[in-house]
Design an enzyme around this catalytic site. Structure first.
Site, PDB file in Angstrom:
ATOM      1  N   ASP A  26      33.358  33.113 -23.974  1.00 39.56           N
ATOM      2  CA  ASP A  26      34.077  32.167 -24.027  1.00 39.56           C
ATOM      3  C   ASP A  26      34.130  30.839 -22.604  1.00 39.56           C
ATOM      4  O   ASP A  26      33.049  30.088 -23.194  1.00 39.56           O
ATOM      5  CB  ASP A  26      33.536  33.533 -22.459  1.00 39.56           C
ATOM      6  CG  ASP A  26      34.554  33.889 -21.564  1.00 39.56           C
ATOM      7  OD1 ASP A  26      36.112  33.407 -22.699  1.00 39.56           O
ATOM      8  OD2 ASP A  26      34.568  34.251 -20.765  1.00 39.56           O
ATOM      9  N   HIS A  43      39.875  27.400 -30.137  1.00 37.87           N
ATOM     10  CA  HIS A  43      38.918  28.441 -30.723  1.00 37.87           C
ATOM     11  C   HIS A  43      38.327  27.708 -32.659  1.00 37.87           C
ATOM     12  O   HIS A  43      37.606  28.310 -33.326  1.00 37.87           O
ATOM     13  CB  HIS A  43      39.538  29.720 -31.620  1.00 37.87           C
ATOM     14  CG  HIS A  43      40.523  30.498 -30.446  1.00 37.87           C
ATOM     15  ND1 HIS A  43      39.140  30.801 -29.587  1.00 37.87           N
ATOM     16  CD2 HIS A  43      41.717  31.229 -30.419  1.00 37.87           C
ATOM     17  CE1 HIS A  43      39.760  31.562 -28.082  1.00 37.87           C
ATOM     18  NE2 HIS A  43      41.488  31.884 -28.846  1.00 37.87           N
ATOM     19  N   LEU A 136      17.538  34.869 -40.999  1.00 35.61           N
ATOM     20  CA  LEU A 136      17.572  34.313 -40.002  1.00 35.61           C
ATOM     21  C   LEU A 136      19.200  35.392 -39.870  1.00 35.61           C
ATOM     22  O   LEU A 136      19.792  35.430 -40.438  1.00 35.61           O
ATOM     23  CB  LEU A 136      18.282  32.576 -39.438  1.00 35.61           C
ATOM     24  CG  LEU A 136      19.307  32.868 -38.165  1.00 35.61           C
ATOM     25  CD1 LEU A 136      18.311  33.303 -36.773  1.00 35.61           C
ATOM     26  CD2 LEU A 136      19.334  30.798 -38.318  1.00 35.61           C
TER      27      LEU A 136
HETATM   28  C1  FPP Z   1      36.337  34.078 -25.649  1.00 38.89           C
HETATM   29  O1  FPP Z   1      37.370  32.992 -25.653  1.00 38.89           O
HETATM   30  C2  FPP Z   1      36.843  33.750 -27.906  1.00 38.89           C
HETATM   31  C3  FPP Z   1      36.675  34.971 -28.290  1.00 38.89           C
HETATM   32  C4  FPP Z   1      38.142  35.624 -27.802  1.00 38.89           C
HETATM   33  C5  FPP Z   1      36.799  34.061 -29.716  1.00 38.89           C
HETATM   34  C6  FPP Z   1      35.802  33.888 -30.610  1.00 38.89           C
HETATM   35  C7  FPP Z   1      35.998  32.830 -31.608  1.00 38.89           C
HETATM   36  C8  FPP Z   1      35.771  32.086 -32.024  1.00 38.89           C
HETATM   37  C9  FPP Z   1      34.866  31.329 -31.093  1.00 38.89           C
HETATM   38  C10 FPP Z   1      36.038  31.678 -33.392  1.00 38.89           C
HETATM   39  C11 FPP Z   1      35.791  32.602 -34.522  1.00 38.89           C
HETATM   40  C12 FPP Z   1      34.566  32.862 -34.799  1.00 38.89           C
HETATM   41  C13 FPP Z   1      33.751  32.444 -36.010  1.00 38.89           C
HETATM   42  C14 FPP Z   1      32.051  33.411 -35.650  1.00 38.89           C
HETATM   43  C15 FPP Z   1      33.978  31.960 -36.585  1.00 38.89           C
HETATM   44  P1  FPP Z   1      38.687  32.949 -24.141  1.00 38.89           P
HETATM   45  O2  FPP Z   1      39.511  32.783 -26.152  1.00 38.89           O
HETATM   46  O3  FPP Z   1      38.921  33.751 -24.023  1.00 38.89           O
HETATM   47  O4  FPP Z   1      38.946  31.666 -23.535  1.00 38.89           O
HETATM   48  P2  FPP Z   1      38.928  31.898 -22.465  1.00 38.89           P
HETATM   49  O5  FPP Z   1      38.690  32.388 -21.520  1.00 38.89           O
HETATM   50  O6  FPP Z   1      39.035  30.628 -21.771  1.00 38.89           O
HETATM   51  O7  FPP Z   1      40.537  31.820 -22.062  1.00 38.89           O
END
Ligand code: FPP
Length: 239
Positions: A26, A43, A136
């Protein structure tokens, strides 16, 4: 037991108490906004850090890593953000197909893949098949929601006409039937909740929350979480 040469030196696991770490990644959006950039930029950096963190977990002796990449609720985000995450996942599967043996990663995608694009489903299926012999284990939760997972497990058992359903029956009908439950769940980004992630599997997991935003999470933060894990007593309801 943990082996480290002196306090704050990198950790290296020398027993199997901590086999499986799951991450709620997050904070990508806030990380980007703090820099005056669009959320998609967060992201991109989150995906880059995800690759570093998975490798680090492998290096210190973790056997299984699970990440929450996209939830069943994330479809409600603006379309351009959803598209950006899907593009990252697609690029990631492409890169992973080339590099899976270098990093010795066995891929499993958990969640309902039926609504994903044909192209992404094909890539995911190939990646799982071709990485089967690696060590892994990396579970990527994609279009994943724990309640949906449980409902489909119960429905599958009901369809079989089963009576006297056991905990084991349920575990064996979850997306994670191929691996043990997480020992440690780490959530970045400052929120203190599980957000519909691995609700059944988290029953006895140790939970670790940090304010660090996902793209900033470093190997030393993992070390700290591992030290905290080893400092806790897991009693599984006993004394
Ligand atoms: C949460 O942060 C994150 C997500 C909903 C997406 C996670 C995706 C990635 C790390 C990139 C793609 C993944 C892979 C496996 C290649 P948020 O957007 O909710 O952040 P915020 O709470 O600051 O708004």
């Amino acid at each position: 037991m943990l082996g480290w040469r002196k306090k704050r030196a990198p950790v290296r696991l020398v027993d199997d108490k901590l086999r499986h770490i799951a991450f709620i990644m997050d904070g990508n959006g806030r990380w980007a906004q703090k820099r005056g950039m669009p959320r998609e930029f967060g992201h991109v950096n989150g995906a880059a850090n995800f690759k570093r963190i998975v490798r680090y977990c492998g290096d210190i002796g973790i056997k299984i890593v699970t990440v929450y990449a996209f939830s069943t609720e994330n479809w409600t985000r603006p379309q351009n953000e959803v598209n950006a995450i899907m593009k990252l996942l697609s690029e990631y599967t492409d890169m992973a197909a080339d590099e899976m043996d270098v990093h010795n990663i066995r891929y499993r995608f958990i969640g309902d893949r039926s609504v994903l694009s044909e192209e992404l489903i094909g890539r995911i299926n190939r990646l799982e098949r071709d990485s089967e012999k690696n060590e892994l284990l990396l579970n990527i939760a994609l279009n994943y929601g724990a309640r949906k997972e449980l409902v489909s497990a119960f429905n599958a058992l009901a369809m079989q006409g089963r009576a006297n359903i056991t905990e084991r029956d349920i575990s064996e009908h979850l997306y994670t039937a191929h691996c043990p439950d997480p020992d440690l769940i780490i959530r970045t980004g400052g929120e203190i909740r599980l957000s519909n992630f691995l609700l059944w599997q988290a029953a006895y997991a140790e939970l670790y929350f940090t304010d660090v935003l996902w793209p900033d999470l470093k190997s030393s933060d993992i070390d700290e979480a591992v030290r905290v894990f080893y400092s806790r007593k897991r009693r599984y309801g006993g004394i």
